[in-house]
Design an enzyme around this catalytic site. Structure first.
Site, PDB file in Angstrom:
ATOM      1  N   ASN A  10       0.877  -1.172   0.000  1.00 16.13           N
ATOM      2  CA  ASN A  10       0.000   0.000   0.000  1.00 16.13           C
ATOM      3  C   ASN A  10       0.912   1.218   0.000  1.00 16.13           C
ATOM      4  OD1 ASN A  10      -1.742   2.085   0.559  1.00 16.13           O
ATOM      5  ND2 ASN A  10      -2.263   1.382   2.634  1.00 16.13           N
ATOM      6  N   TRP A  11       1.039   1.843  -1.158  1.00 21.90           N
ATOM      7  CA  TRP A  11       2.007   2.936  -1.296  1.00 21.90           C
ATOM      8  C   TRP A  11       1.500   4.251  -0.709  1.00 21.90           C
ATOM      9  CZ3 TRP A  11       3.924   2.133  -7.083  1.00 21.90           C
ATOM     10  CH2 TRP A  11       4.535   0.877  -7.180  1.00 21.90           C
ATOM     11  N   LYS A  12       0.246   4.296  -0.312  1.00 18.72           N
ATOM     12  CA  LYS A  12      -0.334   5.518   0.293  1.00 18.72           C
ATOM     13  C   LYS A  12      -0.024   6.731  -0.585  1.00 18.72           C
ATOM     14  CE  LYS A  12      -0.114   3.248   4.737  1.00 18.72           C
ATOM     15  NZ  LYS A  12      -0.034   3.322   6.174  1.00 18.72           N
ATOM     16  N   HIS A  98      -9.538   1.167   4.998  1.00 18.81           N
ATOM     17  CA  HIS A  98      -8.260   1.385   5.684  1.00 18.81           C
ATOM     18  C   HIS A  98      -8.471   2.333   6.864  1.00 18.81           C
ATOM     19  CE1 HIS A  98      -4.145   2.559   6.487  1.00 18.81           C
ATOM     20  NE2 HIS A  98      -3.787   1.457   5.852  1.00 18.81           N
ATOM     21  N   GLU A 100      -6.797   4.724   7.894  1.00 19.82           N
ATOM     22  CA  GLU A 100      -6.595   6.150   7.576  1.00 19.82           C
ATOM     23  C   GLU A 100      -7.861   6.731   6.948  1.00 19.82           C
ATOM     24  OE1 GLU A 100      -2.916   5.569   5.448  1.00 19.82           O
ATOM     25  OE2 GLU A 100      -1.998   4.984   7.336  1.00 19.82           O
ATOM     26  N   GLU A 170      -5.483  -5.010  10.482  1.00 14.56           N
ATOM     27  CA  GLU A 170      -4.438  -4.011  10.697  1.00 14.56           C
ATOM     28  C   GLU A 170      -4.707  -3.259  11.999  1.00 14.56           C
ATOM     29  OE1 GLU A 170      -2.478  -2.761   6.755  1.00 14.56           O
ATOM     30  OE2 GLU A 170      -4.286  -1.552   6.975  1.00 14.56           O
ATOM     31  N   GLY A 176       2.440   2.130  10.735  1.00 15.23           N
ATOM     32  CA  GLY A 176       3.387   3.230  10.601  1.00 15.23           C
ATOM     33  C   GLY A 176       4.100   3.590  11.896  1.00 15.23           C
ATOM     34  N   SER A 216       3.307  -2.301  10.246  1.00 15.39           N
ATOM     35  CA  SER A 216       4.749  -2.396  10.454  1.00 15.39           C
ATOM     36  C   SER A 216       5.323  -3.763  10.088  1.00 15.39           C
ATOM     37  CB  SER A 216       5.125  -2.000  11.890  1.00 15.39           C
ATOM     38  OG  SER A 216       4.776  -0.638  12.127  1.00 15.39           O
ATOM     39  N   GLY A 237       2.861  -1.163   4.263  1.00 13.65           N
ATOM     40  CA  GLY A 237       2.936   0.260   3.930  1.00 13.65           C
ATOM     41  C   GLY A 237       4.376   0.675   3.686  1.00 13.65           C
ATOM     42  N   GLY A 238       4.996   1.259   4.713  1.00 12.80           N
ATOM     43  CA  GLY A 238       6.330   1.843   4.574  1.00 12.80           C
ATOM     44  C   GLY A 238       7.353   0.927   3.919  1.00 12.80           C
TER      45      GLY A 238
HETATM   46  P1  PGA Z   1       2.810   0.183   7.623  1.00 12.48           P
HETATM   47  O1  PGA Z   1       1.349   0.420   6.966  1.00 12.48           O
HETATM   48  O2  PGA Z   1       3.319  -1.117   7.048  1.00 12.48           O
HETATM   49  O3  PGA Z   1       3.603   1.363   7.218  1.00 12.48           O
HETATM   50  O4  PGA Z   1       2.599   0.077   9.091  1.00 12.48           O
HETATM   51  C1  PGA Z   1       0.466  -0.655   6.744  1.00 12.48           C
HETATM   52  C2  PGA Z   1      -0.835  -0.145   6.170  1.00 12.48           C
HETATM   53  O5  PGA Z   1      -1.281   0.938   6.568  1.00 12.48           O
HETATM   54  O6  PGA Z   1      -1.452  -0.794   5.292  1.00 12.48           O
END
Ligand code: PGA
Length: 258
Positions: A10-12, A98, A100, A170, A176, A216, A237-238
């Site tokens: 997930n590149w956000k 998600h 967010e 999640e 994050g 994470s 994500g990251g």
């Molecule tokens: P993260 O994000 O791996 O940076 O914790 C995961 C996500 O939000 O899908």
């Protein structure tokens, strides 16, 4: 039956068109050895989707996903993108629910349910995200929250569309933050989700449903998470923004025998 691992990035809100194309290209090359064992996904920003679609070869184990969509097929909805338009662009799937989106954009369970049903009806794969906050976990309400999110959506999914739904657990406190759920913490909730799916759908659908862990996930913790019986890969994500690191996570999944 044994479920395949699904590891999606997930590149956000990262990467312009050129950077997205370069990352997609690097991921495709770096994961070639795992291609038949792990389904690999990439979810860039909308403006990079076409470039990533061009870069990623058509293959059943290579998925290009949107990060959001709007349930109506068309109309006066300034700024929104329909699922049919994502499909038109060649997207294979979409991430919905998600944390967010839930927290920053105030998306409710009811709205997320509308989106999930509309996306599934458009023949997109849906990565449906659920998860509790730290406060909810610490007050012993993890399953109340996650189960509630599941119950808002899964009962409404028609039997013939269930195979297209992936659940991503999640925990919000792990996203994050560098603070990953322990394998035991993650497995416990994944098992609860699978048991609930068996109640809402049936035992076969529950056994077949892919449940990803997110929060994470990194190259150095992926193997122990993916070794858990009910964890079928990750939503990353990251660590998905670096092709070499992301490929290590995918290799960790590929190395596990099921
Ligand atoms: P993260 O994000 O791996 O940076 O914790 C995961 C996500 O939000 O899908």
């Amino acid at each position: 039956m044994s479920r395949k691992f699904h590891v999606y990035g997930n590149w956000k809100l990262h990467n312009n068109i050129a950077a997205s194309r370069a990352l997609a290209d690097a991921v495709v090359s770096a994961t070639a050895d795992s291609r038949d064992r792990v389904v690999t996904g990439m979810a860039p920003v909308f403006t990079s989707l076409a470039a990533v679609r061009e870069t990623v070869p058509a293959h059943p184990h290579l998925m290009v996903l949107g990060q959001n969509g709007y349930p109506a097929p068309k109309g006066a909805f300034t700024g929104e993108i329909s699922f049919a338009l994502l499909k038109d662009l060649g997207c294979d799937g979409v991430i919905l629910g998600h944390s967010e989106r839930r927290q920053i954009f105030h998306e409710t369970d009811a709205f997320i349910n509308e989106k999930v049903q509309a996306a599934l009806a458009t023949n997109l794969q849906v990565v449906f995200c659920v998860g509790e906050t730290l406060e909810e976990r610490e007050s012993g309400r993890t399953w109340e929250v996650v189960g509630g999110q599941i119950d808002a959506v899964l009962p409404h999914v028609a039997a013939d569309l269930r195979a297209r739904l992936i659940v991503a657990y999640e925990p919000v406190w792990a996203i994050g933050t560098g603070r990953t759920a322990t394998p035991a913490q993650a497995q416990e909730v994944h098992k609860q989700i699978r048991d609930r799916i068996a109640q809402l759908w049936d035992a076969t659908a529950a056994a077949e449903c892919i449940i990803q862990y997110g929060g994470s996930v990194k190259a150095d913790n992926a193997a122990e998470l993916f070794a858990c019986p009910d964890i079928d890969g990750g939503l990353v994500g990251g660590a998905a923004l670096d092709a070499a690191g992301f490929a290590k996570i995918i290799a960790a999944a590929a190395a596990i025998q099921r």
